[in-house]
Scaffold this active site. Structure first.
Site, PDB file in Angstrom:
ATOM      1  N   GLU A  31      29.527 -36.695  16.545  1.00 45.54           N
ATOM      2  CA  GLU A  31      28.040 -36.799  16.278  1.00 45.54           C
ATOM      3  C   GLU A  31      27.218 -37.556  17.399  1.00 45.54           C
ATOM      4  O   GLU A  31      27.641 -38.308  17.836  1.00 45.54           O
ATOM      5  CB  GLU A  31      28.034 -37.787  14.925  1.00 45.54           C
ATOM      6  CG  GLU A  31      27.218 -37.029  13.747  1.00 45.54           C
ATOM      7  CD  GLU A  31      27.697 -35.503  13.277  1.00 45.54           C
ATOM      8  OE1 GLU A  31      27.184 -34.455  13.752  1.00 45.54           O
ATOM      9  OE2 GLU A  31      28.481 -35.340  12.422  1.00 45.54           O
ATOM     10  N   HIS A  32      25.902 -36.915  17.304  1.00 41.06           N
ATOM     11  CA  HIS A  32      25.157 -37.497  18.456  1.00 41.06           C
ATOM     12  C   HIS A  32      25.839 -37.495  20.041  1.00 41.06           C
ATOM     13  O   HIS A  32      25.415 -38.109  20.622  1.00 41.06           O
ATOM     14  CB  HIS A  32      24.581 -38.969  18.140  1.00 41.06           C
ATOM     15  CG  HIS A  32      23.705 -38.734  16.946  1.00 41.06           C
ATOM     16  ND1 HIS A  32      22.657 -38.479  16.925  1.00 41.06           N
ATOM     17  CD2 HIS A  32      24.082 -38.885  15.713  1.00 41.06           C
ATOM     18  CE1 HIS A  32      21.778 -38.540  15.902  1.00 41.06           C
ATOM     19  NE2 HIS A  32      22.731 -38.937  15.094  1.00 41.06           N
ATOM     20  N   THR A  33      26.684 -36.422  20.070  1.00 38.69           N
ATOM     21  CA  THR A  33      27.335 -36.513  21.438  1.00 38.69           C
ATOM     22  C   THR A  33      26.629 -35.380  22.296  1.00 38.69           C
ATOM     23  O   THR A  33      26.829 -35.089  23.288  1.00 38.69           O
ATOM     24  CB  THR A  33      28.945 -36.449  21.263  1.00 38.69           C
ATOM     25  OG1 THR A  33      29.234 -35.418  20.241  1.00 38.69           O
ATOM     26  CG2 THR A  33      29.662 -37.650  20.929  1.00 38.69           C
ATOM     27  N   GLY A 120      21.723 -31.930   5.864  1.00 37.95           N
ATOM     28  CA  GLY A 120      22.531 -32.189   7.257  1.00 37.95           C
ATOM     29  C   GLY A 120      23.259 -30.982   7.490  1.00 37.95           C
ATOM     30  O   GLY A 120      24.123 -31.199   8.151  1.00 37.95           O
ATOM     31  N   LEU A 121      23.000 -29.938   6.908  1.00 34.17           N
ATOM     32  CA  LEU A 121      23.911 -28.832   7.201  1.00 34.17           C
ATOM     33  C   LEU A 121      23.239 -27.616   8.058  1.00 34.17           C
ATOM     34  O   LEU A 121      23.691 -26.620   8.158  1.00 34.17           O
ATOM     35  CB  LEU A 121      24.121 -27.967   5.799  1.00 34.17           C
ATOM     36  CG  LEU A 121      24.840 -28.921   4.863  1.00 34.17           C
ATOM     37  CD1 LEU A 121      25.355 -28.121   3.647  1.00 34.17           C
ATOM     38  CD2 LEU A 121      26.238 -29.409   5.612  1.00 34.17           C
ATOM     39  N   SER A 122      22.120 -28.101   8.722  1.00 31.55           N
ATOM     40  CA  SER A 122      21.452 -27.381   9.745  1.00 31.55           C
ATOM     41  C   SER A 122      20.852 -25.911   9.246  1.00 31.55           C
ATOM     42  O   SER A 122      21.047 -24.872   9.631  1.00 31.55           O
ATOM     43  CB  SER A 122      22.604 -26.804  10.908  1.00 31.55           C
ATOM     44  OG  SER A 122      22.848 -27.968  11.288  1.00 31.55           O
ATOM     45  N   SER A 123      19.997 -26.071   7.998  1.00 32.94           N
ATOM     46  CA  SER A 123      19.363 -25.018   7.472  1.00 32.94           C
ATOM     47  C   SER A 123      18.340 -24.337   8.740  1.00 32.94           C
ATOM     48  O   SER A 123      18.197 -23.134   8.817  1.00 32.94           O
ATOM     49  CB  SER A 123      18.686 -25.263   6.292  1.00 32.94           C
ATOM     50  OG  SER A 123      17.759 -26.638   6.357  1.00 32.94           O
ATOM     51  N   ASP A 169      23.889 -27.376  16.548  1.00 31.31           N
ATOM     52  CA  ASP A 169      24.045 -26.865  15.391  1.00 31.31           C
ATOM     53  C   ASP A 169      23.645 -25.119  15.555  1.00 31.31           C
ATOM     54  O   ASP A 169      24.277 -24.163  15.047  1.00 31.31           O
ATOM     55  CB  ASP A 169      22.697 -27.221  14.833  1.00 31.31           C
ATOM     56  CG  ASP A 169      22.726 -28.663  14.555  1.00 31.31           C
ATOM     57  OD1 ASP A 169      23.940 -29.168  14.418  1.00 31.31           O
ATOM     58  OD2 ASP A 169      21.650 -29.551  14.021  1.00 31.31           O
ATOM     59  N   TYR A 219      15.298 -39.950  15.319  1.00 28.12           N
ATOM     60  CA  TYR A 219      16.361 -38.953  16.068  1.00 28.12           C
ATOM     61  C   TYR A 219      15.986 -39.222  17.436  1.00 28.12           C
ATOM     62  O   TYR A 219      16.970 -39.395  18.364  1.00 28.12           O
ATOM     63  CB  TYR A 219      16.256 -37.839  15.373  1.00 28.12           C
ATOM     64  CG  TYR A 219      17.462 -36.741  16.306  1.00 28.12           C
ATOM     65  CD1 TYR A 219      18.700 -36.665  15.611  1.00 28.12           C
ATOM     66  CD2 TYR A 219      17.126 -35.946  17.028  1.00 28.12           C
ATOM     67  CE1 TYR A 219      19.632 -35.812  16.421  1.00 28.12           C
ATOM     68  CE2 TYR A 219      17.643 -35.191  17.979  1.00 28.12           C
ATOM     69  CZ  TYR A 219      19.077 -34.923  17.644  1.00 28.12           C
ATOM     70  OH  TYR A 219      19.848 -34.218  18.145  1.00 28.12           O
TER      71      TYR A 219
HETATM   72  C1  GLA Z   1      21.316 -33.092  14.471  1.00 33.50           C
HETATM   73  C2  GLA Z   1      21.062 -32.265  15.753  1.00 33.50           C
HETATM   74  C3  GLA Z   1      22.161 -31.946  16.652  1.00 33.50           C
HETATM   75  C4  GLA Z   1      23.261 -33.140  16.692  1.00 33.50           C
HETATM   76  C5  GLA Z   1      23.392 -33.783  15.354  1.00 33.50           C
HETATM   77  C6  GLA Z   1      24.001 -34.890  15.617  1.00 33.50           C
HETATM   78  O1  GLA Z   1      21.994 -32.050  13.582  1.00 33.50           O
HETATM   79  O2  GLA Z   1      20.309 -30.873  15.408  1.00 33.50           O
HETATM   80  O3  GLA Z   1      21.873 -31.446  17.749  1.00 33.50           O
HETATM   81  O4  GLA Z   1      22.655 -33.945  17.841  1.00 33.50           O
HETATM   82  O5  GLA Z   1      22.074 -34.028  14.760  1.00 33.50           O
HETATM   83  O6  GLA Z   1      25.299 -34.898  15.773  1.00 33.50           O
END
Ligand code: GLA
Length: 378
Positions: A31-33, A120-123, A169, A219
Site C-alpha cells: 500500500e502506498h508503494t 477503497g475498492l477503486s470504483s 488501481d 493522500y
Molecule cells: C489509492 C491510489 C493508488 C494507491 C493506493 C494506496 O487507491 O489510487 O494509486 O496509491 O491508494 O496503495
C-alpha cells in the site's frame, strides 16, 4: 445490471450500443508503494462498472449515470469540462485519449456499477478503465496498448480529479485475470500473475462504511512527504531507499516525513516476502505481514481511522490470520485472510461488536478474483 442498462439505454437513446465493463480491485499487500516506484499485489474483483455505448455522429458526449440518476452532456475540447465530478472521470478519459493521439468522437452512454463507492475498492479506476477500454475499441481499433489505457485512467485522476495517485488501481482494473493476483513492479511495469487459491482460507472485506474521499485529501500530502525524503536522499523514488540511508538523514527531515518513508521502505519488502510465502503456501507469514502493514499504515503513515483500527483489533482477537486496512485509507475496508473454521465466528463477532460501538454493522464483502476490462458478449 446488464439488463437494466440495456433497458435504460433503449429508452433514452432509442437504439442499442455495445457493452463494456471493468472491475474494482483488492490489494493483498503493497500500500502506498506504487507512487514510490515499489511493488503492489492487487487483483481485479467481481464488482464492476458497466457501460453501454453508441457512437452518435455528433461532437457531444451524452452520459446517464443510473446509480446517481444524473445526466450530463459535454463536448470534447478542454474548455468543455463538466462541473460534476462523476462526469469529469469520463471527460478526463476522453481528453487523455485524445492527448495521446487517439480518436474520440461524440457518443451516448448509460452506465451503472456495483463497486461500492468510497470503500477503497477503486470504483473510479473501474469507471476510467471501462471507458478507456471502450474508446480504444470503438474509435481506435484497439491500437492503444493496455499499459497506456491504465495511464489514461491515472492521468485522468491527476489532471481532472485532483488525486496524484499511483498506477495500481488502473493497472489492476485493466490487466486483472480470473483467479490471479498480480505482482506489479511500479517502476518498470513488469508484472507477474500469481494463481491465488488459499486452500482452507477465505478472503473477506469488511467495509467500515466510513467513506473515504481521496479528492483533496491528505493522500496527496503523503505522496509529497515521500518525494521530499527521496529528494533529500538524492534518489528518484523511495524504491531506492534503505533503512540505513534513512537513518543517515534522520535529523534533516521532519519526524512526520521520516515515519512516512520508514513505512514505505518496510512495505516494499513485505510485498516480496508475501509473494515468496505464497509460493510456499505459508499463509501464516502472509497474515503476519498484513498485520505489520496495518500497524505501519495506522501509526507511521497515519491513513487509518478509529473504526478501521477497531476492526483490525477484533480480527486479532478472533485469531484471524491476517487483517489490514486496504487501499488509500481514510476509511473504507479492511481485508482479512481467515481460516475457514474461524470465518463464521469472526464475522458474527465483528458485526456485533462494531454495531455496539458505532451503531451500524460493517458490510461484509466477499470477493472473487476476476477478469479486468472487457467487452461483454451478447
Ligand atoms: C489509492 C491510489 C493508488 C494507491 C493506493 C494506496 O487507491 O489510487 O494509486 O496509491 O491508494 O496503495
Amino acid at each position: 445490471m446488464k439488463e437494466r442498462i440495456k433497458e435504460q439505454f433503449k429508452k433514452r437513446f432509442s437504439t442499442d450500443g455495445v457493452i463494456y465493463a471493468s472491475a474494482g480491485r483488492i490489494n493483498l499487500i503493497g500500500e502506498h508503494t506504487d507512487y514510490n516506484g515499489g511493488f503492489v499485489f492487487p487483483g481485479a474483483i467481481d464488482k464492476y462498472i458497466m457501460a453501454e455505448i453508441n457512437i452518435n455522429g455528433t461532437d457531444k458526449v451524452r452520459v446517464y449515470s443510473m446509480d446517481l440518476d444524473a445526466y450530463c452532456e459535454f463536448g470534447l475540447n478542454e474548455e468543455d469540462a463538466p462541473k460534476d465530478q462523476w462526469a469529469r472521470y469520463i471527460f478526463g478519459v476522453c481528453r487523455e485519449t485524445i492527448k495521446r493521439g487517439g480518436t474520440v468522437k461524440g457518443f451516448d452512454t448509460v452506465f451503472a456499477g456495483n463497486v461500492p463507492l468510497g470503500a477503497g475498492l477503486s470504483s473510479s479506476a473501474a469507471l476510467e478503465s471501462c471507458f478507456a477500454f471502450a474508446l480504444n475499441d470503438l474509435f481506435n481499433d484497439n491500437r492503444i496498448d493496455k499499459f497506456e489505457l491504465a495511464k489514461i485512467g491515472q492521468s485522468t485522476e491527476h489532471n481532472y480529479c485532483g488525486v496524484n495517485c499511483g498506477i495500481m488501481d488502473q493497472f489492476a482494473s485493466v490487466f486483472g485475470k480470473k483467479d490471479c493476483l498480480m505482482r506489479l513492479d511500479c517502476r518498470s511495469l513488469e508484472h507477474e500473475y500469481f494463481p491465488f487459491h488459499p486452500e482452507g482460507y477465505k478472503l473477506v472485506l469488511l467495509n467500515s462504511k466510513v467513506k473515504h474521499e481521496l479528492v483533496d485529501s491528505p493522500y496527496n500530502k503523503r505522496r509529497e512527504s515521500c518525494e521530499r525524503v527521496a529528494a533529500m536522499l538524492g534518489v528518484d523514488t523511495l524504491r531506492d531507499a534503505t533503512y540505513t540511508m534513512l537513518a543517515d538523514i534522520r535529523d534533516k527531515v521532519s519526524d512526520e516525513d521520516y515515519r512516512r518513508a520508514r513505512f514505505v521502505i518496510g512495505e516494499k519488502q513485505r510485498v516480496l516476502d508475501v509473494c515468496d510465502a505464497l509460493e510456499r503456501g505459508d499463509y501464516e507469514t502472509v497474515g503476519r505481514c498484513m498485520y505489520e502493514t496495518h500497524d505501519g499504515l495506522s501509526r507511521d503513515y497515519e491513513v487509518s481511522c478509529e473504526e478501521l483500527d477497531y476492526l483490525n483489533d477484533v480480527a486479532r482477537e478472533c485469531g484471524v490470520t491476517g487483517s489490514r486496512i486496504m487501499g488509500g485509507g481514510f476509511g473504507g475496508c479492511t481485508i482479512n485472510l481467515v481460516k475457514d473454521e474461524r470465518y463464521d465466528h469472526f464475522i458474527a463477532t465483528a458485526k456485533e461488536k462494531f454495531n455496539a460501538k458505532y451503531g451500524h454493522e460493517p458490510e461484509v464483502i466477499n470477493v472473487i478474483i476476476s477478469d479486468g476490462a472487457h467487452k461483454e458478449e451478447d
